[in-house]
Design an enzyme around this catalytic site. Structure first.
Site, PDB file in Angstrom:
ATOM      1  N   ARG A 140      -0.179  -8.748  13.413  1.00 25.53           N
ATOM      2  CA  ARG A 140      -0.769  -7.812  12.438  1.00 25.53           C
ATOM      3  C   ARG A 140      -1.645  -8.550  11.421  1.00 25.53           C
ATOM      4  NH1 ARG A 140       4.519  -5.316  10.398  1.00 25.53           N
ATOM      5  NH2 ARG A 140       3.303  -4.014   9.003  1.00 25.53           N
ATOM      6  N   ARG A 142      11.559  -1.687  11.034  1.00 22.51           N
ATOM      7  CA  ARG A 142      10.460  -1.297  11.909  1.00 22.51           C
ATOM      8  C   ARG A 142      10.295  -2.329  13.016  1.00 22.51           C
ATOM      9  NH1 ARG A 142       5.453   0.368   8.059  1.00 22.51           N
ATOM     10  NH2 ARG A 142       4.368  -0.849   9.656  1.00 22.51           N
ATOM     11  N   ARG A 160      12.081  -6.111   4.878  1.00 19.73           N
ATOM     12  CA  ARG A 160      11.900  -4.676   4.627  1.00 19.73           C
ATOM     13  C   ARG A 160      12.763  -3.810   5.536  1.00 19.73           C
ATOM     14  NH1 ARG A 160       6.031  -1.987   5.317  1.00 19.73           N
ATOM     15  NH2 ARG A 160       6.218  -2.874   7.403  1.00 19.73           N
ATOM     16  N   ARG A 204      -9.321   0.978   8.778  1.00 19.80           N
ATOM     17  CA  ARG A 204      -9.052  -0.415   9.193  1.00 19.80           C
ATOM     18  C   ARG A 204     -10.142  -1.014  10.048  1.00 19.80           C
ATOM     19  NH1 ARG A 204      -2.673  -1.036   9.300  1.00 19.80           N
ATOM     20  NH2 ARG A 204      -2.257   0.986   8.399  1.00 19.80           N
ATOM     21  N   LYS A 261       0.840  -1.218   0.000  1.00 19.09           N
ATOM     22  CA  LYS A 261       0.000   0.000   0.000  1.00 19.09           C
ATOM     23  C   LYS A 261       0.867   1.256   0.000  1.00 19.09           C
ATOM     24  CE  LYS A 261      -2.001  -1.113   3.903  1.00 19.09           C
ATOM     25  NZ  LYS A 261      -1.256  -2.355   4.199  1.00 19.09           N
TER      26      LYS A 261
END
Ligand code: AP5
Length: 211
Positions: free
Chosen positions: A167, A156, A127, A88, A13
């Site tokens: 998540r 992160r 990532r 969300r 996204k």
């Protein structure tokens, strides 16, 4: 145009929101980025959000609704926005409709980025993001420099395996129903196959909105 990007963590996204924003000339609004900036600055909002974010849980709806109001009414977003991970939960979807209605606007399209869980785990595990402008990268070590702004790349905290698992669970329970809500509330929902090169996914997203 106000376009909502929906999809699980790691679906791309953020990557596609930046590309669509550049292409369409409207800003990307990303609640995750706004919250991480607040955490970094140590504001009251950031202090409240940090524990939820580190665990991979959702931040309370009232915090998100306040961010929606501030960002959508700002001068930069007058012509529209690419809403990246902003909606969300069902109360957030209803809240967004209210905020946009007050501004004489509506959700013009919902793009759902579809990626299998195994690919999501692989993407998030590999990532790094720029600690300054938040651009995500794959295959770059922490400590490398961002191509866009020269900031330092970091991992992160919510990309640790346990937080990733949470998540994905939270997405299934709280966010997946939002897609169905949009389908039954008259929004134009388009599913984008989000596996392929970033250019291919951008082309599919632009085609889906007739650009
Ligand atoms: P947020 O920052 O929005 O995280 P997220 O939704 O979990 O999404 P991600 O940023 O992890 O993934 P993405 O889909 O943007 O993928 P990306 O482009 O980076 O939110 C973080 C937290 O903030 C939440 O957990 C919550 O606590 C809180 N929060 C935020 N908004 C909230 C809200 N509305 N309500 C409540 N709480 C909220 O790509 C992932 C990786 O894949 C990158 O490495 C990228 O380079 C790579 N990649 C991208 N495209 C491709 C491709 N086509 N092929 C291969 N790799 C690709």
């Amino acid at each position: 145009m106000d376009i909502v990007l929906l999809g699980p963590p790691g679906a791309g996204k953020g990557t596609q929101a930046q590309r669509l924003a550049d292409r369409l000339g409207i800003p990307q609004i990303a609640t995750g980025d706004v919250l991480r900036a607040a955490v970094k600055q140590g504001t009251p909002r950031g202090l409240e959000a940090k524990a939820y974010m580190d665990r991979g849980d959702l931040v309370p709806d009232e915090v998100i609704l306040a961010i929606m109001k501030e960002t959508l009414a700002s001068d930069g977003a007058k012509k529209g926005s690419i809403l990246d991970g902003v909606v969300r939960t069902l109360p957030q979807a209803e809240g967004l409709n209210r905020v946009l209605k007050e501004l004489g606007r509506k959700v013009d399209a919902v793009l759902f980025f579809d990626v299998a869980d195994s690919e999501l785990v692989k993407r998030l595990g590999g990532r790094t993001v720029c600690e300054n402008c938040q651009t995500p990268y794959t295959g770059r070590e922490p400590g490398s420099k961002c191509d866009k702004c020269g900031g330092t790349l970091v991992r992160r905290k919510d990309d640790e395996p346990e937080a990733i698992r949470n998540r994905l669970l939270v997405y299934g329970k709280q966010t997946a129903p939002v897609l169905e809500w949009y389908r039954t509330h008259g929004a134009q929902v388009r599913t984008i196959d989000a596996v392929g090169t970033q250019d291919e996914v951008t082309a599919r997203a632009l085609k889906a909105i007739g650009k």
